[in-house]
Each structure stands twice: as structure tokens, then as C-alpha cells.
Design an enzyme around this catalytic site. Sequence first.
Site: not given
Length: 260
Positions: A6, A10-11, A109, A184
Site C-alpha cells: 500500500d 507518507t509510508n 486506495d 499553546t
Amino acid sequence: MILALDVGNTNITCGVFDGDRIKASFRITTKMPRTSDEYGMLLSTLLERNQVGMDDIHDAIICSVVPNIMHSLQNGLIKYFNIRPIIVEAGIKTGIRIATPNPQQIGADRIVDAVAAYELYGGPVLVIDFGTATTYDMVDENGTFMGGITAPGIRISAKALWEDAAKLPEIEIKKPDNILGKDTITSMQAGLVYGQIGQTEYIINKVKEETGMYDAKVVVTGGLGRIISNETENVDVYDPDLTLKGINLVYRKQNRKGVK
């Protein structure tokens, strides 16, 4: 055994399947450019670490949303494994009908997610994938892909905050203890996580309302899907391996004999 890949932004998530069972899985970073030799050797090494020999892999299938690495990845499989992988692309048998004007524009995907959600959990089903983008896709009770929604993923939203706002830091994405942040970091975490939860719940309800499919199951996958699914009652199933399972299901529909 089958190697399912897959390829995301990103990966690259890799799964080794023995029938319908995942025997091993691991990830490779997508963004680093690699040669075919590097892909071949890296896959071989990672398979060995998971007690899977190269000779155990008799076929492979790739689902990719990153076209520019496909040449090297395919050639790595050909050179090191003697396998010419199946590619999930327009025209491949999936078992679902795509009821959109331009089916070729639907990401591979998203198709394999839809296949897995429908075949494993039944229809109608709304499948949500929390990846680089957050995608929502609807499949009816007859296995027809009706359409979907694409929204910025949590990490994209977070990156926009710390890259475009000078005083906002890069933070860990996790659910804070309270929705009202006390500093923050926790206020950013609250905005990102609870904002995504709110978006998810609204879209689920809106899709069910517009389609009239109020009984649709909601199946979630993707790296940050667990955080979101744990915080809403609107999700029925969290399946972290849904995309790999979908790739394997598509492979099994091709009736192809292994190269070795």
C-alpha cells in the site's frame, strides 16, 4: 504467500498474506527516493526480520497513490523476487461497481478500502480512512461505490498551523485531557483532534441523511483512526489493516497463478 504493498504519501505499508491471514506487516518511508536495488534489498531484509524468506513470496500486488516511485518499486520486485506485480488501477476486477462519471479518478486506495469494507462488513457501509488526507466513501447494499469526500488529514492541518503561523510549534498529535486547552500545545491538540471528531460526526450524519441509508455501518481505518473512533459513538468498526485486506481481496479476484 502474497506481498501486498500500500503505497501512500507518507509510508509504504507492506503485508504478507497466507490466504486471507496477515502473516507479517511492516512499513517503509515513502518520501525518501530509492533505486530499484534499494527497494529490492530493503524488502528482502524486512521480510527476513519477519521470518519470511524471499522464496516464500510467490506473487505481489501494489496499490499506489504515488506514481513517481512505481518504476523503481516494480523493478525491485522483478529483479530481486522475479515477480511482476499486479497494479491496482482502472479496469482491474474489484467486485464493486463504481457509479461515478469518471471511475478512473477514484484513488486506488479508496477502491481497495471500499472492497474490504463491503466484503468484510457488508453494505451499506461508509468507510473512513484517516491518512495523509481523510477520505469518506460510501458503498450501498449492492456493492456500488456511490461517491465520497476528501478532506485534509490531521497531519496536513497540523503542519499548516506550525508552518504558516510563526509562533505555533510543531506538536505531537494526541487527544488532550480537556477540550479547552490551557496552553499553546494543548489548545492546538484540542483544535486538531476535536475538530476532526466534529467533522467526522457531521459528515457521517450528513451522508446517511442524503442517501437515506441510516443503517449504514461506519468502518474506520488509518493511522489516526483509533484516536477518532474511540471518541465517537458513530463508528462501528476500527480496522487498522483494512487497506491491506482490501488489496489482498482484489488480488484474489484476479485468478492469477504465482510466478514461482
